[in-house]
Design an enzyme around this catalytic site. Sequence first.
Site, PDB file in Angstrom:
ATOM      1  CG  HIS A  35      -3.676   4.637   5.102  1.00 41.25           C
ATOM      2  ND1 HIS A  35      -3.408   4.826   3.766  1.00 41.25           N
ATOM      3  CD2 HIS A  35      -3.813   3.298   5.259  1.00 41.25           C
ATOM      4  CE1 HIS A  35      -3.374   3.662   3.147  1.00 41.25           C
ATOM      5  NE2 HIS A  35      -3.603   2.708   4.043  1.00 41.25           N
ATOM      6  CG  HIS A  37      -3.918  -1.536   7.042  1.00 39.80           C
ATOM      7  ND1 HIS A  37      -4.913  -1.919   6.172  1.00 39.80           N
ATOM      8  CD2 HIS A  37      -3.214  -0.575   6.394  1.00 39.80           C
ATOM      9  CE1 HIS A  37      -4.811  -1.217   5.040  1.00 39.80           C
ATOM     10  NE2 HIS A  37      -3.777  -0.403   5.158  1.00 39.80           N
ATOM     11  CG  PHE A  38      -4.539  -0.504  14.653  1.00 41.49           C
ATOM     12  CD1 PHE A  38      -3.322  -0.240  14.038  1.00 41.49           C
ATOM     13  CD2 PHE A  38      -4.941   0.338  15.697  1.00 41.49           C
ATOM     14  CE1 PHE A  38      -2.514   0.826  14.444  1.00 41.49           C
ATOM     15  CE2 PHE A  38      -4.145   1.399  16.110  1.00 41.49           C
ATOM     16  CZ  PHE A  38      -2.934   1.648  15.479  1.00 41.49           C
ATOM     17  NE  ARG A  39      -2.312  -6.042   9.098  1.00 36.97           N
ATOM     18  CZ  ARG A  39      -2.292  -5.732   7.806  1.00 36.97           C
ATOM     19  NH1 ARG A  39      -3.426  -5.624   7.122  1.00 36.97           N
ATOM     20  NH2 ARG A  39      -1.158  -5.538   7.188  1.00 36.97           N
ATOM     21  CG  ASN A  69      -7.113  -4.084   4.396  1.00 33.41           C
ATOM     22  OD1 ASN A  69      -7.198  -3.362   5.382  1.00 33.41           O
ATOM     23  ND2 ASN A  69      -5.946  -4.398   3.847  1.00 33.41           N
ATOM     24  CG  HIS A 160      -4.935   0.717  -2.952  1.00 37.46           C
ATOM     25  ND1 HIS A 160      -4.112   0.261  -1.955  1.00 37.46           N
ATOM     26  CD2 HIS A 160      -4.325   0.397  -4.120  1.00 37.46           C
ATOM     27  CE1 HIS A 160      -3.045  -0.321  -2.504  1.00 37.46           C
ATOM     28  NE2 HIS A 160      -3.160  -0.253  -3.817  1.00 37.46           N
ATOM     29  CG  HIS A 214      -1.062   4.225  -0.547  1.00 39.83           C
ATOM     30  ND1 HIS A 214      -1.761   4.136  -1.718  1.00 39.83           N
ATOM     31  CD2 HIS A 214      -1.519   3.229   0.251  1.00 39.83           C
ATOM     32  CE1 HIS A 214      -2.622   3.127  -1.624  1.00 39.83           C
ATOM     33  NE2 HIS A 214      -2.496   2.568  -0.441  1.00 39.83           N
ATOM     34  CG  ASP A 287      -0.507   1.795   3.896  1.00 37.27           C
ATOM     35  OD1 ASP A 287      -1.306   1.071   4.536  1.00 37.27           O
ATOM     36  OD2 ASP A 287      -0.252   1.614   2.697  1.00 37.27           O
ATOM     37  CG  HIS A 291       2.147  -8.200   6.640  1.00 39.35           C
ATOM     38  ND1 HIS A 291       0.891  -8.737   6.467  1.00 39.35           N
ATOM     39  CD2 HIS A 291       2.192  -7.127   5.816  1.00 39.35           C
ATOM     40  CE1 HIS A 291       0.213  -8.030   5.577  1.00 39.35           C
ATOM     41  NE2 HIS A 291       0.983  -7.037   5.169  1.00 39.35           N
TER      42      HIS A 291
HETATM   43  O1  DOR Z   1       1.255  -2.647   1.401  1.00 37.88           O
HETATM   44  C1  DOR Z   1       0.069  -2.663   1.687  1.00 37.88           C
HETATM   45  N1  DOR Z   1      -0.390  -3.304   2.766  1.00 37.88           N
HETATM   46  N2  DOR Z   1      -0.799  -2.026   0.894  1.00 37.88           N
HETATM   47  C2  DOR Z   1      -2.118  -2.153   1.034  1.00 37.88           C
HETATM   48  O2  DOR Z   1      -2.842  -1.642   0.225  1.00 37.88           O
HETATM   49  C3  DOR Z   1      -2.680  -2.969   2.117  1.00 37.88           C
HETATM   50  C4  DOR Z   1      -1.717  -3.133   3.214  1.00 37.88           C
HETATM   51  C5  DOR Z   1      -2.091  -4.257   4.163  1.00 37.88           C
HETATM   52  O3  DOR Z   1      -3.236  -4.262   4.623  1.00 37.88           O
HETATM   53  O4  DOR Z   1      -1.255  -5.096   4.439  1.00 37.88           O
HETATM   54 ZN    ZN Z   2      -3.242   0.821   3.567  1.00 37.02          ZN
END
Ligand code: DOR
Ligand code: ZN
Length: 399
Positions: A35, A37-39, A69, A160, A214, A287, A291
């Site tokens: 899990h 998120h490499f954006r 996402n 989720h 999570h 996770d 940011h």
């Molecule tokens: O805290 C989170 N950040 N929860 C999520 O479900 C998505 C993730 C994100 O992509 O920033």
């Molecule tokens: Zn996530």
Amino acid sequence: MKIRTWDNQTIDLPLPDTYSTKKNIVALPGLIDPHVHFRVPGAEEKEDWHTGSKAAIAGGYTTIFDMPNNTPPCVNKATLQEKTTRIEHMLREADSPLAYKLWIGATEENIQKIPELKHDIIGIKVFMGASTGTLLMDNPDMQEALFKMAGEHNIVIGAHAEDEAELQKGKKGFPGTTDVHDHSKIRDRSAAVKAVSHAIVFAKTYHTTLYILHVSTKEEVEIIRKAKQEGVTVYAEVTPHHLFLSEQDYNTLGTKAQMNPPLRTAEDQQALWQGIVDGTIDTIGTDHAPHTLEQKALPYGQAPSGVPGIETALPLMLDAYHKGKITLERIIDIMHTNSTKIFSYIPEKTWTIVDLDLIKTVRDQDMFTKSRWSPFAGRELKGWPIGVVINNIYYPSHT
Ligand code: DOR
Ligand code: ZN
């Protein structure tokens, strides 16, 4: 150089000789993070696969599963292909050996199209409640259709699990708040408990393999424990931040401690640890959701949810091992072996090399993630990865 493995074998691995005098170097199987998120695409100011892959290797991971996402969200053949092309390009440029798989996002439009992509994905991510990005499937009929399809085609659903109606109700109770402490009240435990319960009913009905992302509350742990006893194919993931941070940490971290699902209480934390020990919790997923510090510095309400975590998960767990909270065997179960089973993922033979005696303090400036911060900054931890071995080549954590 001869190295001891976690199960007391000896193997020959190409480590630098400088390590030969160190007693407590141990080889673990290459870690898998299911899990992250490499954006890419769309939020490359937060992370990309140059920085993300470096962060992964530095954290001792040899495989990661990336979330959909993105902007645009990864939801069909075209976006999956485009995303893959970009990733391949970046990994080639970075000369990175990181292995990866992609999650696809569930939408109301793509349910019947997903089966044909089955072999190109690791699973389907469904946002039962909204979080970062636009993906959301809160209609129960659609959710049911999704679970039915996934059950028939033997595709894992990663949920989720926060109930959108509960989240909306929560928001109404705190109009315009800028106090980050309210985050855990707005996204109250009832949202998680309700969504997990619904997802389990669907999984039971349609024999779907359900992977709950999570898990954060003691109630979820109890519900999942019971469902497992009843034979439901449900698996549970916990994040390092839910294991090592709690609502108290808003006081010092502010919106740096804001993520979805939110931080909970010490009692929940204890239940998560108990779930790890008794096998209710199957995996650690970081996770890793970076940011930028600028984005996180915005007041609550505008600051985005999510924390980076891929570089600190293993040191946190090794430190917990030294403190007697978990065995090395269990760490390997939840950070490697169980993911291979749940996702039928056959990894290349890779190794994560740790120095169990190494003591270091987490510092923002040492992070490889493009966001360059950690909610765990300032913690002194014992036990760190020093590198990974992939295809018999040694990649040091810090170069
Ligand atoms: O805290 C989170 N950040 N929860 C999520 O479900 C998505 C993730 C994100 O992509 O920033
Ligand atoms: Zn996530």
